[in-house]
Design a protein around this motif. Structure first.
Motif, PDB file in Angstrom:
ATOM      1  N   CYS A 113       0.899  -1.191   0.002  1.00  0.00           N
ATOM      2  CA  CYS A 113       0.081  -0.010  -0.132  1.00  0.00           C
ATOM      3  C   CYS A 113       0.805   1.315  -0.099  1.00  0.00           C
ATOM      4  O   CYS A 113       0.387   2.168  -0.802  1.00  0.00           O
ATOM      5  N   THR A 114       2.025   1.158   0.737  1.00  0.00           N
ATOM      6  CA  THR A 114       2.936   2.472   1.014  1.00  0.00           C
ATOM      7  C   THR A 114       3.713   2.633  -0.501  1.00  0.00           C
ATOM      8  O   THR A 114       3.580   3.660  -0.821  1.00  0.00           O
ATOM      9  N   SER A 115       3.739   1.896  -1.379  1.00  0.00           N
ATOM     10  CA  SER A 115       4.379   1.706  -2.557  1.00  0.00           C
ATOM     11  C   SER A 115       3.550   2.228  -3.449  1.00  0.00           C
ATOM     12  O   SER A 115       3.832   3.059  -4.152  1.00  0.00           O
ATOM     13  N   ILE A 116       2.316   1.765  -3.474  1.00  0.00           N
ATOM     14  CA  ILE A 116       1.253   2.216  -4.538  1.00  0.00           C
ATOM     15  C   ILE A 116       0.798   3.622  -4.021  1.00  0.00           C
ATOM     16  O   ILE A 116       0.604   4.470  -5.138  1.00  0.00           O
ATOM     17  N   LEU A 158      10.807   6.770  -4.178  1.00  0.00           N
ATOM     18  CA  LEU A 158      10.403   6.361  -2.901  1.00  0.00           C
ATOM     19  C   LEU A 158       9.496   5.124  -3.104  1.00  0.00           C
ATOM     20  O   LEU A 158       9.768   4.281  -2.359  1.00  0.00           O
ATOM     21  N   ALA A 159       8.807   4.984  -3.993  1.00  0.00           N
ATOM     22  CA  ALA A 159       8.114   3.613  -4.267  1.00  0.00           C
ATOM     23  C   ALA A 159       9.091   2.447  -4.603  1.00  0.00           C
ATOM     24  O   ALA A 159       8.982   1.531  -4.086  1.00  0.00           O
ATOM     25  N   SER A 160      10.190   2.887  -5.416  1.00  0.00           N
ATOM     26  CA  SER A 160      10.885   1.867  -5.532  1.00  0.00           C
ATOM     27  C   SER A 160      11.930   1.482  -4.546  1.00  0.00           C
ATOM     28  O   SER A 160      12.329   0.219  -4.484  1.00  0.00           O
ATOM     29  N   THR A 205       9.962  -0.714  -2.477  1.00  0.00           N
ATOM     30  CA  THR A 205       9.492  -2.343  -3.046  1.00  0.00           C
ATOM     31  C   THR A 205      10.945  -3.111  -3.118  1.00  0.00           C
ATOM     32  O   THR A 205      11.020  -3.967  -2.674  1.00  0.00           O
ATOM     33  N   PHE A 206      11.995  -2.407  -3.396  1.00  0.00           N
ATOM     34  CA  PHE A 206      13.249  -3.280  -4.042  1.00  0.00           C
ATOM     35  C   PHE A 206      14.027  -3.210  -2.632  1.00  0.00           C
ATOM     36  O   PHE A 206      14.779  -4.198  -2.646  1.00  0.00           O
ATOM     37  N   SER A 207      13.885  -2.569  -1.514  1.00  0.00           N
ATOM     38  CA  SER A 207      14.705  -2.623  -0.253  1.00  0.00           C
ATOM     39  C   SER A 207      14.463  -4.155   0.230  1.00  0.00           C
ATOM     40  O   SER A 207      15.722  -4.582   0.700  1.00  0.00           O
TER      41      SER A 207
END
Length: 126
Positions: free
Chosen positions: A49-52, A62-64, A67-69
């Motif tokens: 939800c935070t990424s979206i 920030l979304a990437s 997610t990628f972290s």
């Protein structure tokens, strides 16, 4: 996520049997793996939800990062470290460990950027 957690916790053999039921030892190991690895999978809901959210407010970096972290950095690192310092079955703990850490990263990113995304107007003293 909540429904998946209920299914995984209450009737894991229903899920395991979708992939086979070779022997009692197989079933026992598969249920153990599922219970450990998916222990904090509910925390993924906040990360997704935070990424979206970051994508929708025009913050693709920030979304990437969010997610990628987990997928690129945390999971491989946790699996390598846990397999080196512990045993093979202890690698399963990489799942809940990285789910929890990814959830914390999501919270930190969200809190740290909330005021830049939604600036608060200061009240003017008249």
């Amino acid at each position: 996520m909540a429904l998946a957690i209920v299914v995984f916790k209450l009737c894991p053999m229903a899920v395991v049997s979708l992939f086979g039921s070779e022997s009692e030892l197989y079933n026992e190991f598969a249920v153990m793996c599922m219970r450990i690895f998916l222990m904090l999978v509910v925390a993924n809901g906040l990360q997704y939800c935070t990424s979206i959210f970051f994508q929708s407010v025009g913050k693709p970096v920030l979304a990437s990062v969010n997610t990628f972290s987990k997928q690129i950095f945390l999971v491989p690192l946790a699996m390598m470290l846990l397999s080196h310092f512990m045993g093979v079955t202890d690698v399963l703990w990489a799942g809940p460990l990285t789910d929890g850490l990814a959830c914390l990263i999501s919270i930190v990113l969200l809190r740290g950027n909330w005021n830049t995304i939604f600036p608060v107007e200061t009240a003017k003293n008249s």
